[in-house]
Design an enzyme around this catalytic site. Structure first.
Site, PDB file in Angstrom:
ATOM      1  N   ASP A   1       0.657  -1.387   0.012  1.00 45.79           N
ATOM      2  CA  ASP A   1       0.086  -0.002   0.119  1.00 45.79           C
ATOM      3  C   ASP A   1       0.740   1.273  -0.013  1.00 45.79           C
ATOM      4  O   ASP A   1       0.669   2.459   0.433  1.00 45.79           O
ATOM      5  CB  ASP A   1      -1.060   0.150   1.114  1.00 45.79           C
ATOM      6  CG  ASP A   1      -0.338  -0.098   2.484  1.00 45.79           C
ATOM      7  OD1 ASP A   1       1.022  -0.310   2.546  1.00 45.79           O
ATOM      8  OD2 ASP A   1      -0.903   0.117   3.682  1.00 45.79           O
TER       9      ASP A   1
ATOM     10  N   HIS B   1      24.945   1.827 -18.344  1.00 41.99           N
ATOM     11  CA  HIS B   1      23.935   2.239 -17.420  1.00 41.99           C
ATOM     12  C   HIS B   1      24.027   1.538 -15.943  1.00 41.99           C
ATOM     13  O   HIS B   1      23.193   0.966 -15.295  1.00 41.99           O
ATOM     14  CB  HIS B   1      22.632   1.740 -17.886  1.00 41.99           C
ATOM     15  CG  HIS B   1      22.043   2.739 -19.040  1.00 41.99           C
ATOM     16  ND1 HIS B   1      21.122   2.378 -19.998  1.00 41.99           N
ATOM     17  CD2 HIS B   1      22.687   3.866 -19.432  1.00 41.99           C
ATOM     18  CE1 HIS B   1      21.176   3.137 -21.121  1.00 41.99           C
ATOM     19  NE2 HIS B   1      21.950   4.224 -20.628  1.00 41.99           N
TER      20      HIS B   1
ATOM     21  N   ASP C   1      27.623  10.106 -13.722  1.00 38.98           N
ATOM     22  CA  ASP C   1      26.360  10.598 -14.571  1.00 38.98           C
ATOM     23  C   ASP C   1      25.465  10.884 -13.677  1.00 38.98           C
ATOM     24  O   ASP C   1      24.795   9.976 -13.377  1.00 38.98           O
ATOM     25  CB  ASP C   1      26.094   9.493 -15.837  1.00 38.98           C
ATOM     26  CG  ASP C   1      25.298   9.889 -16.698  1.00 38.98           C
ATOM     27  OD1 ASP C   1      24.676  11.108 -16.580  1.00 38.98           O
ATOM     28  OD2 ASP C   1      25.309   9.288 -17.847  1.00 38.98           O
TER      29      ASP C   1
ATOM     30  N   ASP D   1      21.845  16.984 -17.342  1.00 37.96           N
ATOM     31  CA  ASP D   1      22.376  15.625 -17.381  1.00 37.96           C
ATOM     32  C   ASP D   1      23.798  15.909 -17.533  1.00 37.96           C
ATOM     33  O   ASP D   1      24.262  16.330 -18.652  1.00 37.96           O
ATOM     34  CB  ASP D   1      21.677  15.046 -18.678  1.00 37.96           C
ATOM     35  CG  ASP D   1      22.348  13.321 -18.987  1.00 37.96           C
ATOM     36  OD1 ASP D   1      23.210  12.831 -18.146  1.00 37.96           O
ATOM     37  OD2 ASP D   1      21.772  12.940 -19.859  1.00 37.96           O
TER      38      ASP D   1
ATOM     39  N   HIS E   1      27.504   4.055 -28.237  1.00 42.58           N
ATOM     40  CA  HIS E   1      26.249   4.891 -27.998  1.00 42.58           C
ATOM     41  C   HIS E   1      26.540   6.027 -28.889  1.00 42.58           C
ATOM     42  O   HIS E   1      27.460   6.539 -29.412  1.00 42.58           O
ATOM     43  CB  HIS E   1      26.006   5.098 -26.655  1.00 42.58           C
ATOM     44  CG  HIS E   1      27.272   5.927 -25.943  1.00 42.58           C
ATOM     45  ND1 HIS E   1      27.292   7.256 -26.029  1.00 42.58           N
ATOM     46  CD2 HIS E   1      27.947   5.542 -25.000  1.00 42.58           C
ATOM     47  CE1 HIS E   1      28.326   7.742 -25.387  1.00 42.58           C
ATOM     48  NE2 HIS E   1      28.850   6.509 -24.652  1.00 42.58           N
TER      49      HIS E   1
ATOM     50  N   HIS F   1      21.764  13.584 -27.096  1.00 44.20           N
ATOM     51  CA  HIS F   1      20.313  13.230 -27.245  1.00 44.20           C
ATOM     52  C   HIS F   1      19.608  14.788 -26.562  1.00 44.20           C
ATOM     53  O   HIS F   1      20.013  15.359 -25.955  1.00 44.20           O
ATOM     54  CB  HIS F   1      19.652  12.204 -26.200  1.00 44.20           C
ATOM     55  CG  HIS F   1      20.220  12.226 -24.898  1.00 44.20           C
ATOM     56  ND1 HIS F   1      19.717  13.284 -23.912  1.00 44.20           N
ATOM     57  CD2 HIS F   1      21.121  11.861 -24.247  1.00 44.20           C
ATOM     58  CE1 HIS F   1      20.277  12.906 -22.713  1.00 44.20           C
ATOM     59  NE2 HIS F   1      21.093  12.141 -22.854  1.00 44.20           N
TER      60      HIS F   1
ATOM     61  N   HIS G   1      15.821  11.955 -21.590  1.00 39.69           N
ATOM     62  CA  HIS G   1      16.076  11.744 -23.049  1.00 39.69           C
ATOM     63  C   HIS G   1      14.688  12.194 -23.625  1.00 39.69           C
ATOM     64  O   HIS G   1      13.671  11.728 -23.750  1.00 39.69           O
ATOM     65  CB  HIS G   1      15.866  10.096 -23.327  1.00 39.69           C
ATOM     66  CG  HIS G   1      17.190   9.568 -23.026  1.00 39.69           C
ATOM     67  ND1 HIS G   1      17.045   8.291 -22.090  1.00 39.69           N
ATOM     68  CD2 HIS G   1      18.597   9.864 -23.069  1.00 39.69           C
ATOM     69  CE1 HIS G   1      18.438   8.210 -21.678  1.00 39.69           C
ATOM     70  NE2 HIS G   1      19.423   8.901 -22.315  1.00 39.69           N
TER      71      HIS G   1
ATOM     72  N   GLU H   1      27.942  13.787 -25.358  1.00 39.62           N
ATOM     73  CA  GLU H   1      28.577  12.899 -24.402  1.00 39.62           C
ATOM     74  C   GLU H   1      29.278  11.614 -25.013  1.00 39.62           C
ATOM     75  O   GLU H   1      29.047  10.569 -24.806  1.00 39.62           O
ATOM     76  CB  GLU H   1      27.677  12.228 -23.544  1.00 39.62           C
ATOM     77  CG  GLU H   1      26.459  11.625 -24.434  1.00 39.62           C
ATOM     78  CD  GLU H   1      25.481  11.048 -23.648  1.00 39.62           C
ATOM     79  OE1 GLU H   1      25.643  10.263 -22.684  1.00 39.62           O
ATOM     80  OE2 GLU H   1      24.056  11.151 -23.527  1.00 39.62           O
TER      81      GLU H   1
ATOM     82  N   TYR I   1      35.221   3.177 -23.719  1.00 42.37           N
ATOM     83  CA  TYR I   1      35.082   2.102 -22.817  1.00 42.37           C
ATOM     84  C   TYR I   1      35.736   0.873 -23.031  1.00 42.37           C
ATOM     85  O   TYR I   1      35.536   0.283 -23.916  1.00 42.37           O
ATOM     86  CB  TYR I   1      33.554   1.824 -22.508  1.00 42.37           C
ATOM     87  CG  TYR I   1      32.631   3.060 -22.393  1.00 42.37           C
ATOM     88  CD1 TYR I   1      32.254   3.529 -21.449  1.00 42.37           C
ATOM     89  CD2 TYR I   1      32.078   3.470 -23.660  1.00 42.37           C
ATOM     90  CE1 TYR I   1      31.425   4.783 -21.319  1.00 42.37           C
ATOM     91  CE2 TYR I   1      31.431   4.548 -23.584  1.00 42.37           C
ATOM     92  CZ  TYR I   1      30.932   5.299 -22.448  1.00 42.37           C
ATOM     93  OH  TYR I   1      30.547   6.307 -22.384  1.00 42.37           O
TER      94      TYR I   1
ATOM     95  N   ARG J   1      33.435   8.925 -19.902  1.00 43.72           N
ATOM     96  CA  ARG J   1      32.342   9.799 -20.672  1.00 43.72           C
ATOM     97  C   ARG J   1      32.590  11.037 -20.127  1.00 43.72           C
ATOM     98  O   ARG J   1      32.873  11.321 -19.031  1.00 43.72           O
ATOM     99  CB  ARG J   1      31.116   9.068 -20.486  1.00 43.72           C
ATOM    100  CG  ARG J   1      30.261   9.819 -21.290  1.00 43.72           C
ATOM    101  CD  ARG J   1      28.850   8.767 -21.349  1.00 43.72           C
ATOM    102  NE  ARG J   1      28.137   8.633 -20.059  1.00 43.72           N
ATOM    103  CZ  ARG J   1      28.207   7.389 -19.269  1.00 43.72           C
ATOM    104  NH1 ARG J   1      28.736   6.358 -19.963  1.00 43.72           N
ATOM    105  NH2 ARG J   1      27.418   7.448 -18.371  1.00 43.72           N
TER     106      ARG J   1
ATOM    107  N   GLU K   1      30.138  14.392 -20.373  1.00 41.57           N
ATOM    108  CA  GLU K   1      28.882  14.961 -21.041  1.00 41.57           C
ATOM    109  C   GLU K   1      28.462  16.402 -20.568  1.00 41.57           C
ATOM    110  O   GLU K   1      28.705  16.721 -19.381  1.00 41.57           O
ATOM    111  CB  GLU K   1      27.812  14.202 -20.495  1.00 41.57           C
ATOM    112  CG  GLU K   1      26.296  14.309 -20.756  1.00 41.57           C
ATOM    113  CD  GLU K   1      25.384  13.282 -20.509  1.00 41.57           C
ATOM    114  OE1 GLU K   1      24.204  13.232 -21.072  1.00 41.57           O
ATOM    115  OE2 GLU K   1      25.586  12.746 -19.507  1.00 41.57           O
TER     116      GLU K   1
END
Length: 439
Positions: free
Chosen positions: A41, A244, A261, A272, A351, A355, A362, A385, A389, A407, A409
């Site tokens: 609940d 991710h 990130d 972002d 990637h 975006h 996104h 970004e 890797y 990365r 970004e």
């Protein structure tokens, strides 16, 4: 928190622009979000549907907005939860239909339970229904049944809708171009998120855990009435090679890099940002060599975000620079141009380079028009970004590069004068990062 007069004018202007694009004889039906059960609940913290918030500013669950251009009694109708003193003791205040009119600018408002009853009079005489069929299983049968009933009686003279149109096609193109009010909020979200990243850099040291660094970021968000705009990624060492990664539970090791990130959401708009830096405050030669390649791609891709230029150009430039760098580092062998054509770079850069960004991390808006990348226009906001890797154990790669994931970004606004980096408040050169961490 109800909107102030300036915000109400902003929402009204958006609705007016949307209805103008819809045209005469149209009606739009836009449901808000529903609460989502977390366990038994209890519910996840409620977040309003971005489209609904964009047009209304109304932040309660279980509501529906109807827009009827040219309607004599008013074009903006809200269906909301009725006031209920007993439930409000448990769950919080409700605006009710009266508050929807006085506080949110609705021309008319009714309890949500009356939606099915009042829908026929709102659809009657309209030829097109702007509604995203298939996204609302509970509401879809009510809307389609109502249209069928109107069509049945239309044989006796009443006009009936003959066409369903996806609302997102029109609305999302509007959301892609940010208004000055939206840009102001996004700049502030970026500024505060940059501050959070700086605090994380200062707090990082060997022996701490990823979740402790995430806590530094989230605490800063909380102090400024923000929340994470998405699941924060705090990946040390080889965890940075998982795009991710959200477990955020490993211990940080001396000699590793840490990739963060994370972006805060402010008043419905998110930043972002990604930065990668050494846990001990000092890049190794191998780490710096890879980092400089990614940084060069980041800077060049940002520069390509010029009004009128192709929105696909930043990715093309970043991919070329990264591939050339992979060859110089010995990660790939061959002619960089041919390697790009063969998609060989995707082993280490898998990637896209950016975006759209806005109410959603996104964000909405098409990337291609008539089969081609669309052109940048002032008011668009895109992330840049690039990354590299290098998973542990990668065959044919010098071991000194194993487990390096980087990365960088930034959030970039397109203006008449060129790209404007909204996230410049957090350092990204090797010298700047090492200086901040020493401090």
């Amino acid at each position: 928190m109800k909107p102030n007069p300036k915000a109400l004018r902003e929402y009204a202007g958006r609705r007016a622009r949307l209805m103008k694009r819809m045209g005469a004889g149209a009606v739009a039906i836009l449901p808000g979000a529903r609460e989502v059960t977390r366990s038994r609940d209890t519910h996840y913290p409620f977040r309003q549907d971005s489209d609904f918030r964009y047009l209304t500013g109304f932040l309660e669950p279980d509501c529906i907005a109807v827009l009827v251009p040219g309607r004599k009694d008013g074009a903006f109708i809200l269906f909301v939860r009725a006031r209920n003193p007993e439930r409000e003791i448990w769950d919080g205040r409700r605006a009710g239909p009266e508050g929807a009119v006085t506080d949110y600018g609705a021309d008319e408002a009714y309890p949500i339970e009356e939606f099915a009853e009042r829908l026929p009079q709102l659809l009657g005489g309209r030829s097109r229904v702007f509604y995203n069929l298939g996204e609302h299983p509970v509401l879809d049968p009510q809307v389609t049944a109502c249209v069928r009933e109107i069509r049945e009686v239309s044989r006796r003279g009443a006009a009936a809708p003959t066409e369903f149109v996806a609302l997102e096609g029109t609305l999302h193109e509007m959301r892609l171009i940010k208004t000055p009010a939206e840009i102001a909020v996004m700049k502030r979200a970026a500024e505060l998120s940059a501050e959070a990243h700086c605090l994380a850099m200062k707090a990082t040291q060997p022996g701490k855990y990823e979740w402790q660094i995430a806590a530094e970021i989230h605490a800063h968000f909380g102090h400024h009435h923000m929340e994470p705009g998405y699941g924060s990624i705090v990946g040390g060492g080889e965890n940075a090679c998982i795009l991710h990664y959200v477990e955020n539970n490993a211990q940080l090791k001396d000699g590793d890099l840490l990739l963060i990130d994370a972006g805060g959401e402010l008043a419905g708009y998110t930043a972002d940002i990604t930065r990668t830096f050494p846990v001990n405050g000092k890049f190794s030669k191998a780490q710096q060599a890879v980092y400089e390649v990614v940084l060069a791609a980041n800077l060049a891709a940002i520069k390509a975000m010029q009004p009128g230029s192709s929105s696909g150009r930043p990715h093309e430039i970043a991919t070329r620079i990264l591939t050339e760098g992979m060859v110089s580092l010995g990660l790939l062998k061959g002619d960089p141009k041919q390697l790009v054509r063969d998609n060989a770079h995707r082993q280490f850069f898998m990637h896209g380079t950016g975006h759209w960004l806005g109410m959603d991390v996104h964000d909405v808006g098409r990337y291609r028009l008539d089969g081609l990348p669309r052109e940048f226009e002032p008011g668009m906001v895109m992330t840049i970004e690039p990354g590299l890797y290098i998973a542990p154990g990668t065959k044919g790669v010098d071991k000194k590069y194993w487990g390096i994931g980087i990365r960088i970004e930034d959030d970039v606004l397109v203006t008449d004068k060129g790209p404007q980096v909204l996230t410049s408040g957090v350092p990204k050169t090797v010298r700047e990062i090492e200086a901040l961490m020493r401090a």
